[in-house]
Design an enzyme around this catalytic site. Sequence first.
Site, short mmCIF file in Angstrom:
data_model
loop_
_atom_site.label_atom_id
_atom_site.label_comp_id
_atom_site.label_asym_id
_atom_site.label_seq_id
_atom_site.Cartn_x
_atom_site.Cartn_y
_atom_site.Cartn_z
N PHE A 129 1.36 -3.50 3.92
CA PHE A 129 1.68 -4.84 4.38
C PHE A 129 3.19 -5.03 4.29
CE2 PHE A 129 -2.37 -7.53 3.64
CZ PHE A 129 -3.01 -6.78 4.60
N HIS A 151 -9.54 2.65 -0.39
CA HIS A 151 -8.10 2.44 -0.36
C HIS A 151 -7.68 1.88 -1.72
CE1 HIS A 151 -4.12 1.60 0.61
NE2 HIS A 151 -4.24 0.77 1.63
N CYS A 153 0.80 -1.23 0.00
CA CYS A 153 0.00 0.00 0.00
C CYS A 153 0.83 1.28 0.00
CB CYS A 153 -0.94 0.00 1.19
SG CYS A 153 -1.87 -1.55 1.28
N LYS A 188 -9.53 8.47 2.33
CA LYS A 188 -9.99 7.11 2.00
C LYS A 188 -11.52 7.01 2.00
CE LYS A 188 -5.83 4.98 1.95
NZ LYS A 188 -4.86 6.07 2.13
N HIS A 213 -2.57 8.20 6.18
CA HIS A 213 -2.90 6.96 5.48
C HIS A 213 -4.36 6.61 5.81
CE1 HIS A 213 -2.19 3.34 3.29
NE2 HIS A 213 -2.26 2.53 4.32
N GLU A 258 -1.27 4.77 13.49
CA GLU A 258 -0.89 6.05 12.87
C GLU A 258 -1.11 7.19 13.85
OE1 GLU A 258 -2.77 6.82 9.09
OE2 GLU A 258 -1.33 8.41 8.59
#
Lengths: 388, 395
Positions: free
Chosen positions: B383, B325, B160, B320, B291, B302
Site C-alpha cells: 500500500f 500474505h 507489505c 502466498k 509478490h 505484477e
Amino acid sequence: MDLEEIVVHLFSPPRNTSTNLTTTTGSNFKSQISNHFMFIHYNNCISTQQTFEKTDLEILHETVDNKLKAIEPSYEGIPPGILRRMGKAVRMGVGCALPALQEASQANGIIIGTANGGMEDCIRFLNQIIDYEEGMLTPGNFVQSTPNAIAAQLGLMTRNKQYNITHVHRGLAFENALLDAMMKLRELPDAIYLLAAVDEISDYNYNIDYLDGWYKKEPVKSKDLYSASTTGSLAGEGAATFIVNNREANAVACIKGIQTLHTTNENTVKQACSEFLSKHLKPGEKPDICITGENGDSRMLKYYSAVESVFDEATTIARFKHMSGEFPTASAIALWLACNLHSLPAHCIKKQGTVKHAENIIIYNHYKGSQHAFIWVQRLEKIKPGLH
Amino acid sequence: MSGILVTGVGIISAIGNSVNENRASLINKVSGISALSLFNTRYAGLRPCGEIKIETEQLKHLLNAFEKGVTRSSLLGLHAFMEAVADAGLSTRQLQHPGTALIGASTVGGMCLTDELYHDANRDDEGSAYLSSYDCASVNLYLQEKFGIGGIVNTINTACSSSANAIMYGARLLQQGYADIAIVGGTDSLAKFTINGFNALHILSPEHCAPFDRDRKGLNLGEAAAFLVLERGENIKGKKVYAQLTGYGNSNDAFHPSSLSDEGDGPYLAMLQALSVAGMEPSAISFINAHGTATENNDIVESEAMIRLFSRVPSFASTKGNTGHTLGAAAAIEAVYSILNLTHQEIYPALNFKNAIEGKGLVPVQEYQKTAVKNVMSNSFGFGGNCSSLIFSTA
C-alpha cells in the site's frame, strides 16, 4: 506440529560450530566508518510554536491541558478535497514537506521518520471494529492509518517514483531516517533527498502514554516544565523537513555525525557522548552549544545530567521540549532549531557558556530513557547567535 | 555490490516452525491456509488465513518469554530471531557488540491486541500490561532489550514491502561500515485490525488464494516471522554461507494509496533497480518469487511489470498460497524461500493455479522442480505504492 521438536530445534547448537567468533566481531569496527558530511539546504517546520512563515520563538505558546498542540498553516499547497480526508499526522507531514519538494522537485527520494503515523485514523478504525462488532466498515481510516501513508502521499502528490521509505523505530525513527539519507548520499553523491519527521498527539496515543506514566498528572505550564520535580512530561507534536545533499554551497548547516544507542544506563550514555565528541571534534575544539531533550520528567534527568557533565564551561546548554512538547520524533524539531539558531530565545538557555559562536552544535535526545541519540550539526551561516 | 552474505536464517509461518519444516511444506505443496481456530473474530469461518497453530501462551512457554507486555508479534519474531542467530553461530558477545545491527519490519506490531488497544486508547480502565507494546517498534525494542543488541537498531514500515526494505537497510549498513553483522527481517501476527481493514477493501478471499489465476478472488492474510543474518564477505572466514544478497531496489508507484497503476511503474522500477545494483541483465534471473498476493490488482500489474522488464519472463511462482500474505513479514519469509531455492537448487510450486490471466498468459511453476538456480528475484509491493525487489544469488 510436535512442540518438543520445536524446543529441540530452537535450542540446539548451531550446525556449523567451526565459526571463529573473534574474527567476525572485528576490532576495527569504528575505523571503517569514514566521516561523511551531509548538507542541509531548505528546512521547514510545523510545530507547537510559530515556526513557519513569520518564525517567532520569543512568544512561547503555552500548553492546554498539558498538551502542546501544533500551530498549523493553511496548507494552501494541498487541494481542499485531499486535505479534508487527511488525519493530522498526514496533514502536518505532507504540509511541511510539500514546500520543500517544490524547492527540490527532482528529489531522488522521500525518507520519513514517524513513530506512529496517523494514530488518530488508526484508532478511529479500531473503534469502528469494536463498536460495530466487525460489521460493515469503511476502509478510509485503515488506509490513512498506515505510517507509510505520509511518504506515500508525498510520492503520489509530487509523482515521485524514486526511493520512498518510512522509518518507525519509535524514539529513533527520525535518527534512522537521517542515517538512511546520509548513506544514500554516499551511494549517490549527486543526489538530493527529502528528509522529514512527523508525529501527532491524538487523544488515543495521549491516553495510552498517560496511562503508562509518560505525561504529567498535575497541570504544568510550559515555562515551568523544568522546575517540576514530578514524573512525566508534556505531550507535543510536530513536523520538520530538510532538503539534503552533498553540496556545501548555500547550505544552512551540515550534519557531521550521528550516533544512536539503546541503553537504560546513564554511564553508558555519558561514555557514548565522550566517544562521540572525541571522534568528531579536533583536539582542543569544543562544541558551542549542546541542545538537549530535557523534558521535565524527574526520572529522565539523570541521562541529561550525565551528558551535560561531559561539557565544560565553554559550552552553552540549551533545551527545547518546553516549546515542542515530548514526542518520539521531537529531535527533528531540535535539528530545525539548530539550523535556525539565530532566533534561539533566552527561554531555551539552561546554562550560558563562554563560547560566543553558535557553530558547532550537539543535539542529545532520548526517548523514554532507552533510545538515545547524538547528532553533530555545524551551522554554516555565520550569523551571531541571539543568546541574550 | 560486494559480498553481502547470508550466514543464518530463521522462520516461523503457517507451514512450519523452522526453516526445515517450511522447506518440506513447500516441496510437498502444503498449504497453511485454514479456518481460524485460535484467533477470535467474526470472520473466523468466513475468511481463511495462514494461522500459526500455536497459542500465544504456548509460545511464551516454548520460548520461556514471560516479560510483561510481550505480544504475539514479538514472540513470533523471537522464535525466528533465535533460529537465525543460532544458525549463524552468533554468540551473546557478538550480539552485544556495537557492530551488530538489528533491522526489523512490522506493520501490525502490538496491534494484534486489538481489544486491549481499544480499551487503553479510550482509557476505559487503569491500563493493560501492553501500554508500551502497541507500536511497530515494540518487536525490535523487545529483541534489543532481551539480547542487548549493541549496534544500530531500526524498524521499517512500508506496508507489505516492509521487510524487503529492512533487509536492504541492513545490507547498506554493512556496505558502509556502520555494522559488521546485520540481523534483518520482519514479523507480523494476525490482527482484527488488518483482517477488518483488508476485508473493508474487499480484497480478502473467501477461498484459498490462487496467485496469478484468472479467477482469483483476493488474498488470505497470514502471520509469520523471519530473520536473516547478513555479514560482509571479508568477515566470514570459513563460515557456512547460504547465498549472497546481490541486488535491491525500492521505488514508489505514485499512483494510488491502495492500488497499483495498470502499467506497474513501481514494480517495474523496483525490479529494474535491483538488477542495476546487482549489475545483471534481466536474462540472468533464474526464478522470481513473485509478490503474487492473488488480489485482482496485484497479480495483473505484477504480470504486466514482469512482461515489460523481461523479454522472456523467467520461471516464477508465489508462495502466498502456502503461507497467506504475512504483510510486514512477507518479504523476509520469501527471502528465506529464495535462499532455499539457491541452496537446494530447487523451485517450489504455486498452489491453486488453474488458468492464466487473460491478455497476460503467464503461468507460474506448478510442480516442484530440481533445477539450476543462480539468481532469484523476490518481489514485495505494498500500500502507498511502496514497491521493493531483492536479488539473492548463489554464494
